[in-house]
Every structure is written in structure tokens, then in C-alpha cells.
Design a protein around this motif. Sequence first.
Motif, PDB file in Angstrom:
ATOM      1  N   ARG A   3       0.953  -1.335  -0.158  1.00  0.00           N
ATOM      2  CA  ARG A   3       0.114  -0.162  -0.030  1.00  0.00           C
ATOM      3  C   ARG A   3       0.899   1.375   0.020  1.00  0.00           C
ATOM      4  NH1 ARG A   3      -4.199  -1.340   4.759  1.00  0.00           N
ATOM      5  NH2 ARG A   3      -5.760  -2.442   3.526  1.00  0.00           N
ATOM      6  N   SER A   4       0.325   2.425  -0.431  1.00  0.00           N
ATOM      7  CA  SER A   4       1.227   3.530  -0.533  1.00  0.00           C
ATOM      8  C   SER A   4       1.256   4.244   0.987  1.00  0.00           C
ATOM      9  CB  SER A   4       0.484   4.421  -1.616  1.00  0.00           C
ATOM     10  OG  SER A   4      -0.780   4.921  -1.254  1.00  0.00           O
ATOM     11  N   TRP A   5       0.247   3.724   1.620  1.00  0.00           N
ATOM     12  CA  TRP A   5       0.081   4.458   3.249  1.00  0.00           C
ATOM     13  C   TRP A   5      -0.367   3.297   3.908  1.00  0.00           C
ATOM     14  CZ3 TRP A   5      -4.161   4.827   6.667  1.00  0.00           C
ATOM     15  CH2 TRP A   5      -3.852   5.358   7.704  1.00  0.00           C
ATOM     16  N   GLU A   6       0.374   3.179   5.099  1.00  0.00           N
ATOM     17  CA  GLU A   6      -0.063   2.142   5.948  1.00  0.00           C
ATOM     18  C   GLU A   6      -0.297   2.986   7.477  1.00  0.00           C
ATOM     19  OE1 GLU A   6      -1.805  -0.664   7.242  1.00  0.00           O
ATOM     20  OE2 GLU A   6      -0.990  -1.146   5.190  1.00  0.00           O
ATOM     21  N   ALA A   7      -1.044   2.480   8.326  1.00  0.00           N
ATOM     22  CA  ALA A   7      -1.294   3.145   9.626  1.00  0.00           C
ATOM     23  C   ALA A   7      -0.345   2.586  10.347  1.00  0.00           C
ATOM     24  CB  ALA A   7      -2.752   2.936  10.070  1.00  0.00           C
ATOM     25  N   ASP A   8       0.222   3.458  11.263  1.00  0.00           N
ATOM     26  CA  ASP A   8       1.369   2.674  12.326  1.00  0.00           C
ATOM     27  C   ASP A   8       0.744   2.619  13.747  1.00  0.00           C
ATOM     28  OD1 ASP A   8       3.343   2.188  13.812  1.00  0.00           O
ATOM     29  OD2 ASP A   8       4.568   4.262  13.543  1.00  0.00           O
ATOM     30  N   PRO A   9       0.479   1.399  13.897  1.00  0.00           N
ATOM     31  CA  PRO A   9      -0.109   1.138  15.204  1.00  0.00           C
ATOM     32  C   PRO A   9       0.728   1.657  16.507  1.00  0.00           C
ATOM     33  CG  PRO A   9       0.475  -0.957  14.424  1.00  0.00           C
ATOM     34  CD  PRO A   9       0.870   0.189  13.503  1.00  0.00           C
ATOM     35  N   SER A  10       1.820   1.989  16.397  1.00  0.00           N
ATOM     36  CA  SER A  10       2.830   2.308  17.441  1.00  0.00           C
ATOM     37  C   SER A  10       2.645   3.726  17.732  1.00  0.00           C
ATOM     38  CB  SER A  10       4.276   1.903  17.452  1.00  0.00           C
ATOM     39  OG  SER A  10       4.649   2.673  16.220  1.00  0.00           O
ATOM     40  N   ALA A  11       2.116   4.671  16.863  1.00  0.00           N
ATOM     41  CA  ALA A  11       1.966   6.023  17.046  1.00  0.00           C
ATOM     42  C   ALA A  11       1.208   6.292  18.217  1.00  0.00           C
ATOM     43  CB  ALA A  11       1.415   6.673  15.718  1.00  0.00           C
ATOM     44  N   SER A  12       1.654   7.368  18.898  1.00  0.00           N
ATOM     45  CA  SER A  12       0.858   7.900  19.976  1.00  0.00           C
ATOM     46  C   SER A  12       0.045   9.087  19.999  1.00  0.00           C
ATOM     47  CB  SER A  12       1.912   8.238  21.115  1.00  0.00           C
ATOM     48  OG  SER A  12       2.687   6.959  21.661  1.00  0.00           O
ATOM     49  N   PHE A  13      -0.893   9.334  20.626  1.00  0.00           N
ATOM     50  CA  PHE A  13      -1.973  10.305  20.653  1.00  0.00           C
ATOM     51  C   PHE A  13      -0.943  11.588  21.257  1.00  0.00           C
ATOM     52  CE2 PHE A  13      -4.734   7.003  21.067  1.00  0.00           C
ATOM     53  CZ  PHE A  13      -5.983   7.331  20.208  1.00  0.00           C
ATOM     54  N   GLU A  14      -1.019  12.865  20.416  1.00  0.00           N
ATOM     55  CA  GLU A  14      -0.221  13.850  20.728  1.00  0.00           C
ATOM     56  C   GLU A  14      -0.962  14.937  21.073  1.00  0.00           C
ATOM     57  OE1 GLU A  14       2.252  16.326  17.721  1.00  0.00           O
ATOM     58  OE2 GLU A  14       3.637  14.826  18.495  1.00  0.00           O
ATOM     59  N   ARG A  15      -1.954  15.152  20.298  1.00  0.00           N
ATOM     60  CA  ARG A  15      -2.624  16.547  20.719  1.00  0.00           C
ATOM     61  C   ARG A  15      -4.237  16.437  20.044  1.00  0.00           C
ATOM     62  NH1 ARG A  15      -2.794  21.319  17.461  1.00  0.00           N
ATOM     63  NH2 ARG A  15      -2.059  20.760  15.302  1.00  0.00           N
ATOM     64  N   ARG A  16      -5.305  16.807  20.807  1.00  0.00           N
ATOM     65  CA  ARG A  16      -6.585  16.830  20.150  1.00  0.00           C
ATOM     66  C   ARG A  16      -6.669  18.129  19.282  1.00  0.00           C
ATOM     67  NH1 ARG A  16      -9.503  16.825  24.804  1.00  0.00           N
ATOM     68  NH2 ARG A  16     -10.738  14.797  24.304  1.00  0.00           N
ATOM     69  N   LEU A  17      -7.533  17.918  18.258  1.00  0.00           N
ATOM     70  CA  LEU A  17      -7.729  18.650  17.278  1.00  0.00           C
ATOM     71  C   LEU A  17      -9.066  19.290  17.419  1.00  0.00           C
ATOM     72  CD1 LEU A  17      -6.261  17.226  13.930  1.00  0.00           C
ATOM     73  CD2 LEU A  17      -5.190  18.775  15.521  1.00  0.00           C
ATOM     74  N   GLY A  18      -9.208  20.502  17.821  1.00  0.00           N
ATOM     75  CA  GLY A  18     -10.538  21.190  18.224  1.00  0.00           C
ATOM     76  C   GLY A  18     -10.889  21.136  19.659  1.00  0.00           C
ATOM     77  N   LYS A  19     -12.167  20.963  20.045  1.00  0.00           N
ATOM     78  CA  LYS A  19     -12.643  20.717  21.253  1.00  0.00           C
ATOM     79  C   LYS A  19     -13.170  19.313  21.677  1.00  0.00           C
ATOM     80  CE  LYS A  19     -13.811  25.685  21.152  1.00  0.00           C
ATOM     81  NZ  LYS A  19     -14.905  26.573  21.265  1.00  0.00           N
ATOM     82  N   SER A  20     -13.303  19.170  22.912  1.00  0.00           N
ATOM     83  CA  SER A  20     -13.394  17.554  23.216  1.00  0.00           C
ATOM     84  C   SER A  20     -15.292  17.642  23.079  1.00  0.00           C
ATOM     85  CB  SER A  20     -13.552  17.318  24.642  1.00  0.00           C
ATOM     86  OG  SER A  20     -14.339  18.265  25.451  1.00  0.00           O
TER      87      SER A  20
END
Length: 89
Positions: A3-20
Motif C-alpha cells: 500500500r502507498s500508506w499504512e497506519a502505524d499502530p505504535s504512534a501515540s496520541f499527541e494533541r486533540r484537534l478542536g474541542k472535546s
Amino acid sequence: MARSWEADPSASFERRLGKSAKELDRSDGRDECPDIWQLDNGDIAVIGRDLTAAYTLRLPEGVSLAPDERLVVIPGIMLSAAKADIADA
């Protein structure tokens, strides 16, 4: 075929975009938690309602879902609230 892009399951949450969801009055405080997050590798994680089954047979022409993909829906106000946090391309 790779695939030209693959999700990386080891990536961590960095910051919320917008509001909760709570800030936007889109949560009952128990189990409703739509959200948009930027991961530490720059990818975006979206938490929403899985409506894959409801939309699969009526996807627009040229749109498809791989077996490991899901179509999720979030309140429109959440994306609007995230606009200021999303960099221009």
C-alpha cells in the motif's frame, strides 16, 4: 502489493484537534466520545460511530473501503471546531 500508506499502530496520541465532545455538548458524559486527534507521526485518528455497514452499498463512485477500514461519522461541529488546529496543505 504494498500500500502507498499504512497506519502505524505504535504512534501515540499527541494533541486533540478542536474541542472535546463534552466542550461541544456532544457527549452525555458516559459513553459518547467522538474525537479528533493528531498522532505523534502526523497522522490523524478519528473516533466516531462505525457506520460502515450503513454506507457500504451507497458509497460514491470511486470510493471504496478495504477490509480493514471503517467509515466513521462524527458531529460536523467537531470538524468545524478543529479547523484552527489543522495546518493548511
